[in-house]
Design a protein around this motif. Structure first.
Motif, short mmCIF file in Angstrom:
data_model
loop_
_atom_site.label_atom_id
_atom_site.label_comp_id
_atom_site.label_asym_id
_atom_site.label_seq_id
_atom_site.Cartn_x
_atom_site.Cartn_y
_atom_site.Cartn_z
N LYS A 154 0.84 -1.19 0.00
CA LYS A 154 0.00 0.00 0.00
C LYS A 154 0.88 1.25 0.00
N GLY A 184 -7.89 8.25 5.88
CA GLY A 184 -6.83 7.26 6.11
C GLY A 184 -7.25 5.84 5.79
N ASP A 234 -5.36 2.33 4.24
CA ASP A 234 -4.67 1.31 5.05
C ASP A 234 -5.60 0.13 5.27
N GLN A 250 -1.01 9.16 13.18
CA GLN A 250 -1.75 8.91 11.95
C GLN A 250 -1.04 7.92 11.01
MG MG Z 1 -2.45 7.52 5.98
#
Ligand code: MG
Ligand code: ADP
Ligand code: ASP
Length: 400
Positions: free
Chosen positions: A7, A151, A154, A209
């Protein structure tokens, strides 16, 4: 031969040069004889820019239309990365979330993955193609596009690794691993060679984060070992797994969360059931509550304060005013606070972590407003303007 999921976050694909760099990492892995499935995020600040664009037109746009807009960022990235890989002469195909089989519930903006229909990805891998999947997105039962929350790429990567029973799941980012504090803010932050799921989950939830907390939760649930590493510097990263080698560390990290607000209901009737009424109403609106503080009653009244995310504070205040203003209570909201936390399984067996943390804050002249603890965390609420200073002071006390 192995199946490897890789990723790459927004900063790793921010411009043409970075996209080519990612293409080289991916094709290198492929040429070693591996099957490779890749998840990418939108380039650089694209998602933030799209949110700004929407606000210019309608600050109260529906969540469905926001998701329609935001999913476009990742569509650009997958196509560009596939083109870069074509240029390097490897077979490749890009897929949007729905094409890769991501089925989610209908919670626009924070959708949960319900199932991944893996047929398409498997058939493409079978054809020896590198598969590039748009992160952060899926399709709900109504065939509408959804996003998984900020986010969320992920989580897309971990979900693919779990669904395909991948041998490895590598999360490439713009730092070389998980550190004892944000390495961009704290000079002496140290890279951890490994960390447990539980510790990583707390760090992520409390503001670090580098990994999205839902991705860590999912990795733990399905036993997906994660490797966090840099797409720009070739060095070993951090492994997230069930059992970590316990280096002699009382705590594993210090982190801050500035998306916090403190709400107080002052002067509510001191009768049974008020706290219940208050928190069940908030729960019904899916407003998550964190630290709670109730004052000792006086003159038949009491005060209850709690923290929640700043994003939810306006809604929470409106709800509480509606509930309690009739009985003469006043609702206050403070949006200039932050939560600073330490995390580490070592705290379970060693005392003194709290004293050390509070001592460091005292020496830095920083006042603590609220405190909360769990088995492996201690959090304090302080004024937001001192958040970075507090993280540095606490980090120094534990790691220098
Ligand atoms: Mg991120
Ligand atoms: P990506 O675009 O790859 O998803 P993010 O910006 O979401 O990357 O996450 C990486 C950032 O997380 C780093 O640039 C770093 O500033 C920040 N960060 C915060 N806390 C930590 C920590 N404890 N360890 C590593 N990075 C951290
Ligand atoms: N592009 C999305 C975001 O900025 C998803 C991600 O980066 O993981 O939140």
């Amino acid at each position: 031969m192995a199946l490897i999921v890789q990723k790459f976050g927004g900063s790793s694909v921010a411009d043409a040069e970075r996209v080519m760099n990612v293409a080289r990492i991916v094709t290198e892995t492929y040429k070693q004889g591996n099957d490779v499935a890749v998840v990418v995020s939108a380039q650089g600040d694209t998602t933030d820019d799209l949110i700004e664009k929407a606000k210019e037109i309608n600050p109260d746009a529906s969540k469905r239309e926001m998701d329609m807009l935001l999913t476009s960022g990742e569509q650009i990235s997958i196509a560009l990365l596939a083109m870069a890989i074509e240029k390097l002469g490897c077979p490749v195909i890009s897929l949007l979330g729905w094409q890769a089989g991501f089925q989610t519930n209908s919670a626009y903006g924070s959708a949960r993955i319900e199932k991944i229909k893996t047929e398409r990805m498997l058939s493409e891998l079978d054809k020896k193609r590198i598969v590039i999947v748009a992160g952060f997105q899926g399709l709900n039962k109504a065939d509408d596009l959804t996003t998984l929350g900020r986010g969320g790429s992920d989580t897309s990567a971990v979900a693919i690794a779990a669904a395909l029973h991948a041998d490895r799941c590598q999360i490439f980012t713009d730092v070389t691993g998980v550190f004892t504090a944000d390495p961009r803010k704290v000079k002496n932050a140290r890279k951890l060679s490994d960390i447990t799921y539980d510790e990583m989950l707390e760090l992520a939830t409390l503001g670090a984060q580098v990994l999205n907390n839902r991705s860590v939760e999912m990795a733990k649930k399905y036993g997906v070992e994660l490797e966090v590493l840099s797409s720009l510097e070739r060095e070993s990263g951090t492994i997230v797994r069930e059992v970590a080698k316990m280096e002699k560390m009382l705590i594993r990290g210090v982190t801050k969360d500035t998306n916090v607000a403190r709400i107080s209901v002052v002067g509510m009737k001191d009768v049974p059931g008020n706290a219940f009424k208050m928190f069940s109403k908030l729960a019904a609106k899916k407003i998550n509550i964190d630290v709670i503080l109730q004052s000792i009653g006086r003159d038949g009244t009491k005060d209850i304060s709690f923290t929640c995310s700043e994003d939810n504070s306006k809604q929470a205040v409106a709800l509480l005013e509606e509930m309690f203003s009739q009985e003469g209570a006043v609702v206050n909201c403070n949006n200039s606070i932050a939560k600073v936390s330490i995390v580490g399984a070592g705290m379970q067996t060693h005392s003194g972590a709290a004293a050390k943390m509070f001592g460091a804050l005292y020496e830095a002249g920083i006042n603590i407003n609220m405190i909360s603890t769990s088995e492996i965390t201690i959090s304090v609420i302080i004024d937001r303007e001192y958040a970075d200073q507090a993280v540095s002071a606490v980090h120094k006390a534990f790691f220098d």
